[in-house]
Design a protein around this motif. Structure first.
Motif, PDB file in Angstrom:
ATOM      1  N   SER A 185       0.834  -1.201   0.000  1.00 20.23           N
ATOM      2  CA  SER A 185       0.000   0.000   0.000  1.00 20.23           C
ATOM      3  C   SER A 185       0.867   1.247   0.000  1.00 20.23           C
ATOM      4  CB  SER A 185      -0.932   0.020   1.222  1.00 20.23           C
ATOM      5  OG  SER A 185      -1.866  -1.027   1.152  1.00 20.23           O
ATOM      6  N   TYR A 186       1.892   1.233   0.864  1.00 22.51           N
ATOM      7  CA  TYR A 186       2.844   2.334   0.839  1.00 22.51           C
ATOM      8  C   TYR A 186       4.174   1.899   1.445  1.00 22.51           C
ATOM      9  CZ  TYR A 186       1.857   3.438   5.833  1.00 22.51           C
ATOM     10  OH  TYR A 186       1.718   3.393   7.201  1.00 22.51           O
ATOM     11  N   LEU A 187       5.205   2.644   1.081  1.00 21.83           N
ATOM     12  CA  LEU A 187       6.528   2.491   1.686  1.00 21.83           C
ATOM     13  C   LEU A 187       6.944   3.882   2.141  1.00 21.83           C
ATOM     14  CD1 LEU A 187       9.074   0.866   2.364  1.00 21.83           C
ATOM     15  CD2 LEU A 187       9.927   1.417   0.070  1.00 21.83           C
ATOM     16  N   ARG A 188       7.114   4.022   3.450  1.00 24.14           N
ATOM     17  CA  ARG A 188       7.392   5.329   4.030  1.00 24.14           C
ATOM     18  C   ARG A 188       8.702   5.310   4.804  1.00 24.14           C
ATOM     19  NH1 ARG A 188       2.794   7.135   7.881  1.00 24.14           N
ATOM     20  NH2 ARG A 188       3.851   5.685   9.296  1.00 24.14           N
ATOM     21  N   VAL A 189       9.429   6.405   4.697  1.00 22.20           N
ATOM     22  CA  VAL A 189      10.693   6.564   5.425  1.00 22.20           C
ATOM     23  C   VAL A 189      10.555   7.755   6.368  1.00 22.20           C
ATOM     24  CG1 VAL A 189      13.178   6.911   5.261  1.00 22.20           C
ATOM     25  CG2 VAL A 189      11.955   5.740   3.406  1.00 22.20           C
ATOM     26  N   GLY A 190      10.862   7.526   7.656  1.00 20.74           N
ATOM     27  CA  GLY A 190      10.850   8.644   8.600  1.00 20.74           C
ATOM     28  C   GLY A 190       9.633   8.713   9.489  1.00 20.74           C
ATOM     29  N   GLY A 191       8.805   7.695   9.507  1.00 21.65           N
ATOM     30  CA  GLY A 191       7.647   7.704  10.394  1.00 21.65           C
ATOM     31  C   GLY A 191       6.586   8.702   9.966  1.00 21.65           C
ATOM     32  N   GLU A 192       5.709   9.058  10.904  1.00 19.26           N
ATOM     33  CA  GLU A 192       4.633  10.023  10.616  1.00 19.26           C
ATOM     34  C   GLU A 192       5.229  11.316  10.087  1.00 19.26           C
ATOM     35  OE1 GLU A 192       1.189  10.043  11.256  1.00 19.26           O
ATOM     36  OE2 GLU A 192       0.994   8.011  12.038  1.00 19.26           O
ATOM     37  N   GLY A 193       4.689  11.791   8.990  1.00 17.43           N
ATOM     38  CA  GLY A 193       5.217  13.007   8.391  1.00 17.43           C
ATOM     39  C   GLY A 193       6.466  12.781   7.573  1.00 17.43           C
ATOM     40  N   GLY A 194       6.825  11.513   7.347  1.00 15.77           N
ATOM     41  CA  GLY A 194       8.020  11.206   6.581  1.00 15.77           C
ATOM     42  C   GLY A 194       7.779  11.263   5.082  1.00 15.77           C
ATOM     43  N   VAL A 195       8.689  10.647   4.346  1.00 16.76           N
ATOM     44  CA  VAL A 195       8.643  10.640   2.888  1.00 16.76           C
ATOM     45  C   VAL A 195       8.023   9.336   2.412  1.00 16.76           C
ATOM     46  CG1 VAL A 195      10.015  10.678   0.777  1.00 16.76           C
ATOM     47  CG2 VAL A 195      10.643  12.141   2.705  1.00 16.76           C
ATOM     48  N   TYR A 196       6.999   9.439   1.572  1.00 18.45           N
ATOM     49  CA  TYR A 196       6.371   8.259   0.988  1.00 18.45           C
ATOM     50  C   TYR A 196       7.068   7.950  -0.336  1.00 18.45           C
ATOM     51  CZ  TYR A 196       2.541   8.349   4.364  1.00 18.45           C
ATOM     52  OH  TYR A 196       1.788   8.301   5.514  1.00 18.45           O
ATOM     53  N   LEU A 197       7.865   6.893  -0.349  1.00 21.40           N
ATOM     54  CA  LEU A 197       8.515   6.487  -1.597  1.00 21.40           C
ATOM     55  C   LEU A 197       7.528   5.791  -2.520  1.00 21.40           C
ATOM     56  CD1 LEU A 197      11.957   5.194  -0.261  1.00 21.40           C
ATOM     57  CD2 LEU A 197      11.346   7.478  -1.092  1.00 21.40           C
ATOM     58  N   LEU A 198       6.635   5.012  -1.932  1.00 15.25           N
ATOM     59  CA  LEU A 198       5.543   4.378  -2.678  1.00 15.25           C
ATOM     60  C   LEU A 198       4.232   4.760  -2.016  1.00 15.25           C
ATOM     61  CD1 LEU A 198       6.928   0.735  -3.156  1.00 15.25           C
ATOM     62  CD2 LEU A 198       6.976   2.602  -4.825  1.00 15.25           C
ATOM     63  N   SER A 199       3.259   5.135  -2.801  1.00 10.14           N
ATOM     64  CA  SER A 199       1.931   5.430  -2.254  1.00 10.14           C
ATOM     65  C   SER A 199       0.932   5.397  -3.400  1.00 10.14           C
ATOM     66  CB  SER A 199       1.893   6.801  -1.559  1.00 10.14           C
ATOM     67  OG  SER A 199       1.685   7.842  -2.480  1.00 10.14           O
ATOM     68  N   GLN A 200      -0.343   5.449  -3.053  1.00 15.47           N
ATOM     69  CA  GLN A 200      -1.400   5.437  -4.057  1.00 15.47           C
ATOM     70  C   GLN A 200      -1.728   6.834  -4.556  1.00 15.47           C
ATOM     71  OE1 GLN A 200      -5.274   4.390  -2.373  1.00 15.47           O
ATOM     72  NE2 GLN A 200      -4.478   4.801  -0.308  1.00 15.47           N
ATOM     73  N   TYR A 201      -1.052   7.852  -4.018  1.00 14.50           N
ATOM     74  CA  TYR A 201      -1.400   9.232  -4.366  1.00 14.50           C
ATOM     75  C   TYR A 201      -0.457   9.853  -5.387  1.00 14.50           C
ATOM     76  CZ  TYR A 201      -4.491   8.680  -0.385  1.00 14.50           C
ATOM     77  OH  TYR A 201      -5.449   8.226   0.473  1.00 14.50           O
ATOM     78  N   GLN A 202       0.807   9.964  -5.047  1.00  9.90           N
ATOM     79  CA  GLN A 202       1.739  10.612  -5.963  1.00  9.90           C
ATOM     80  C   GLN A 202       3.152  10.115  -5.696  1.00  9.90           C
ATOM     81  OE1 GLN A 202       1.091  14.735  -4.964  1.00  9.90           O
ATOM     82  NE2 GLN A 202       2.698  14.749  -3.430  1.00  9.90           N
ATOM     83  N   PRO A 203       4.010  10.175  -6.692  1.00  5.05           N
ATOM     84  CA  PRO A 203       5.403   9.735  -6.492  1.00  5.05           C
ATOM     85  C   PRO A 203       6.173  10.753  -5.674  1.00  5.05           C
ATOM     86  CG  PRO A 203       5.130  10.648  -8.689  1.00  5.05           C
ATOM     87  CD  PRO A 203       3.755  10.605  -8.078  1.00  5.05           C
ATOM     88  N   PRO A 204       7.283  10.353  -5.113  1.00  2.00           N
ATOM     89  CA  PRO A 204       8.096  11.281  -4.316  1.00  2.00           C
ATOM     90  C   PRO A 204       8.832  12.265  -5.226  1.00  2.00           C
ATOM     91  CG  PRO A 204       9.243   9.208  -4.547  1.00  2.00           C
ATOM     92  CD  PRO A 204       7.889   9.005  -5.158  1.00  2.00           C
ATOM     93  N   ALA A 205       9.275  13.361  -4.639  1.00  2.00           N
ATOM     94  CA  ALA A 205      10.113  14.297  -5.374  1.00  2.00           C
ATOM     95  C   ALA A 205      11.434  13.604  -5.711  1.00  2.00           C
ATOM     96  CB  ALA A 205      10.375  15.544  -4.537  1.00  2.00           C
TER      97      ALA A 205
END
Length: 239
Positions: A185-205
């Motif tokens: 569903s998602y891959l996030r780095v940095g916990g809450e408020g971190g960077v979403y490398l994978l998500s259903q919304y938009q790609p990372p910068a």
């Protein structure tokens, strides 16, 4: 009969009718100014003030129609055109003596814009394409997505749930994979408020992806260690 009650009362119909005629003419005429202003200012609504020797005229418009035309002169404000109520005939008459000056002030404003863009550059610089950056990002994310989906499938099999999370610390950052029904569903780095490398919304910068891409292999290693620990513990079970 009481004294004075038989005196004739002068009707105001003629003055009111003439007032309405003048207001209608001004509304139509000022409407043309409003449409020209809308073209100059580039919007369907707005307002602008025009100064004359005797005062200031403010024209407010919306959708090509005059919302109000106000004359401020010698301490008195007269709404020559208004959506609320018509002006008093005397106030209208006083304001109309300056109406020509208002129109001339508008015309001066338009003339002042003549040629203002003549020296503006129309040979604009080329714009760099982001194609190579986007393609590289999609290539990296595609590989990450494939790996994370494999992790999700393994977690789904081992834990027997349709959804869950797996987290691990890589260096100083906390990585978290959320999975559902065997897919990431998602891959996030940095916990809450971190960077979403994978998500259903938009790609990372691109810069965020670059900052964490090299550590992804460490996250995969942490997952493999987790699976290995589970396998070892299962191997010790005897029936």
């Amino acid at each position: 009969m009481t004294a004075g009650l038989d005196a004739d009362v002068v009707g105001a119909d003629a003055a009111a009718d003439r007032r309405d005629e003048v207001v209608a003419e001004v509304t139509d005429h000022a409407g043309r100014i409003a449409r020209e202003l809308a073209r100059i200012q580039g919007g369907d609504y707005g307002q602008r003030a025009f100064d004359t020797d005797r005062g200031t005229w403010t024209l407010k418009y919306e959708g090509g129609d005059v919302q109000y035309l106000r004359f401020e002169g010698r301490g008195a404000d007269t709404y020559v055109v208004s959506t609320q109520q018509p002006p008093e005939p005397e106030d209208l008459a006083a304001a109309m003596t300056d109406y020509d000056a208002f129109v001339e002030s508008f015309n001066d404003y338009v003339r002042s814009l003549d040629g203002v863009l003549d020296d503006a550059a129309d040979d604009l610089p080329a714009i760099e394409s982001v194609d190579s950056v986007v393609e590289a990002r999609e290539r990296i994310l595609s590989r990450m997505r494939e790996a994370c989906d494999q992790m999700a499938q393994q977690l789904n099999r081992v834990e027997g749930n349709d959804y869950g999370t797996f987290s691990a610390r890589v260096g100083s950052s906390r990585w978290e994979l959320k999975w559902e029904e065997g897919r990431a569903s998602y891959l996030r780095v940095g916990g809450e408020g971190g960077v979403y490398l994978l998500s259903q919304y938009q790609p990372p910068a691109p810069k965020d992806l670059r900052a964490h891409a090299d550590d992804f292999s460490g996250f995969v290693d942490a997952f493999n260690e987790h699976v290995s620990e589970i396998s070892d513990s299962l191997d010790t079970v005897e029936l």
